[in-house]
Design a protein around this motif. Structure first.
Motif, PDB file in Angstrom:
ATOM      1  N   ARG A  12      -0.782  -2.196   1.088  1.00 49.39           N
ATOM      2  CA  ARG A  12      -1.159  -3.425   1.793  1.00 49.39           C
ATOM      3  C   ARG A  12      -2.667  -3.654   1.838  1.00 49.39           C
ATOM      4  O   ARG A  12      -3.139  -4.544   2.527  1.00 49.39           O
ATOM      5  CB  ARG A  12      -0.556  -3.478   3.196  1.00 49.39           C
TER       6      ARG A  12
ATOM      7  N   GLN B 240      -1.303   6.181   6.585  1.00 50.84           N
ATOM      8  CA  GLN B 240      -1.485   4.739   6.719  1.00 50.84           C
ATOM      9  C   GLN B 240      -2.913   4.410   7.141  1.00 50.84           C
ATOM     10  O   GLN B 240      -3.618   5.247   7.712  1.00 50.84           O
ATOM     11  CB  GLN B 240      -0.504   4.188   7.749  1.00 50.84           C
TER      12      GLN B 240
ATOM     13  N   GLU C 211      -0.061  -5.027  10.287  1.00 50.12           N
ATOM     14  CA  GLU C 211       1.283  -5.541  10.016  1.00 50.12           C
ATOM     15  C   GLU C 211       1.616  -6.691  10.964  1.00 50.12           C
ATOM     16  O   GLU C 211       1.403  -6.616  12.176  1.00 50.12           O
ATOM     17  CB  GLU C 211       2.308  -4.421  10.212  1.00 50.12           C
TER      18      GLU C 211
END
Length: 382
Positions: free
Chosen positions: A59, A28, A84
């Motif tokens: 994302r 990530q 997030e």
């Protein structure tokens, strides 16, 4: 053609990552502390060289600008990522980005023969599936802007020759390149990677605050349709700002009809005035505005300026010298050859050219647009 091609590719490839996470890099996105900035770009996991492609993580949202800053004909891959559950707050002048936001801009060229790079507006050959095809492009640098609690941090990363990773170069770098034009002729030039202080200098467009801020991802530059092909979103095409709203990256936006919009400088359906002013805004307005580093010049080139004298019409320079090219006024209506603005945009002399950072070459298309615009202006400076 260029902007349509790049938006179609990045939209289709990256929206798939956004929605499904397929083909995402293995880890990530990681927001490193200011005091522990990594030496390698790959450690951020925003854009990474994986299996012969430069891939965007889940994302990580690509974006495009109506008119972009000229950088020696380099192609650019622009992205934004936010932690997030966080989002940017709309503002007409600036967005209020959340802490942890990472904005990236990768500069690269299509590869030519014998190690040359190619000058072209065509992006269609740059890609392979869901990434830049590293066998067809030469990566130069990736610049990061990272939002900290105390403001933005600018970080320049320079790609190695093997195109496996980019290394932090606080002091900047220089690359000798051969740029091949459409007629096959080659031009040698030095691509200069700015140091971190120069990055901060351009991005501190409020001279009083001296704070680094994003220049490109603002409402008037982002207000355009981006073709998210095969995404299921309005048949693949959607306004970027509406899309940012949809994925949770933007809140507080007014009706789209009330959002300002610069035009694409190459869009001949727009007026000559709109095209020239948009070009000057993105290339010069971050310095030439009432609070910018060039405020003492009295020359205001940001898009909201309406005073023709402040815009440069029949305005003498604050200081003469090589920067004026022995011309008397910033803009002489009807006469680009007598105008300082045109002289400086067309120059490659470090003591005269404008912008003074970010390019070694003159932008022929932009210079021609400004020449046409100044030639069209009525009046004289008698």
């Amino acid at each position: 053609m260029r902007k349509l091609a790049v938006s179609r590719w990045f939209g289709g490839a990256v929206l798939a990552l956004l929605l499904t996470g397929c083909d995402a890099p293995r880890e990530q996105v990681t927001v490193h502390e200011r005091s522990a900035v990594p030496d390698n770009l790959s450690q951020w996991h925003v854009v990474e060289a994986i299996d012969g492609k430069l891939s965007l993580n889940a994302r990580v949202v690509p974006y495009d600008l109506n008119t972009a800053l000229f950088t020696d004909y380099a192609h650019k891959l622009r992205t934004v990522w936010m932690p997030e559950g966080s989002s940017a707050r709309y503002g007409e002048a600036d967005f209020d980005y959340p802490v942890g936001t990472i904005i990236s801009k990768t500069f690269y060229y299509p590869l030519g023969e014998n190690g040359t790079v190619v000058r072209t507006d065509d992006y269609s050959g740059d890609f392979a599936g869901s990434g830049l095809d590293l066998s067809k492009v030469k990566l130069i640098e990736t610049r990061l802007l990272v939002k900290r609690i105390d403001g933005w941090q600018a970080l320049p990363y320079v790609w190695n020759d093997a195109q496996t990773d980019a290394v932090l170069e606080i002091a900047g770098d220089a690359k000798r390149l051969q740029l091949v034009n459409a007629n096959g002729s080659a031009e040698a030039f030095t691509y200069v990677v700015p140091d971190s202080n120069q990055c901060a200098g351009c991005h501190a467009d409020n001279h009083a605050q001296k704070a680094v801020r994003p220049i490109g991802p603002r409402a008037r530059h982002l207000n355009k349709v981006f073709d998210y092909r095969d995404s299921g979103v309005q048949d693949g095409a959607q306004n970027q700002l509406l899309f940012w709203q949809q994925v949770g990256y933007l809140t507080g936006m007014p009706d789209l009809a009330d959002v300002p919009r610069n035009v694409a400088y190459e869009d001949t359906s727009a007026s000559l005035e709109e095209r020239a002013r948009s070009y000057l805004d993105i290339n010069c307005g971050h310095c030439h505005n009432p609070s910018g580093p060039a405020d003492t010049s009295g020359l205001m080139l940001y898009v909201a300026e309406r005073d023709r004298r402040k815009l440069g019409v029949c305005k003498p320079p604050v200081a003469a010298g090589t920067g004026s090219g022995d011309r008397l006024f910033a803009i002489v209506p009807g006469s680009p050859d007598d105008s300082i603005l045109n002289f400086r945009v067309e120059s490659t002399d470090p003591g005269a050219m404008m912008p003074e950072l970010g390019r070694s070459l003159a932008h022929e298309e932009g210079a021609e647009l400004l020449k046409e615009w100044v030639a069209s202006l009525p009046g004289n400076c008698s």
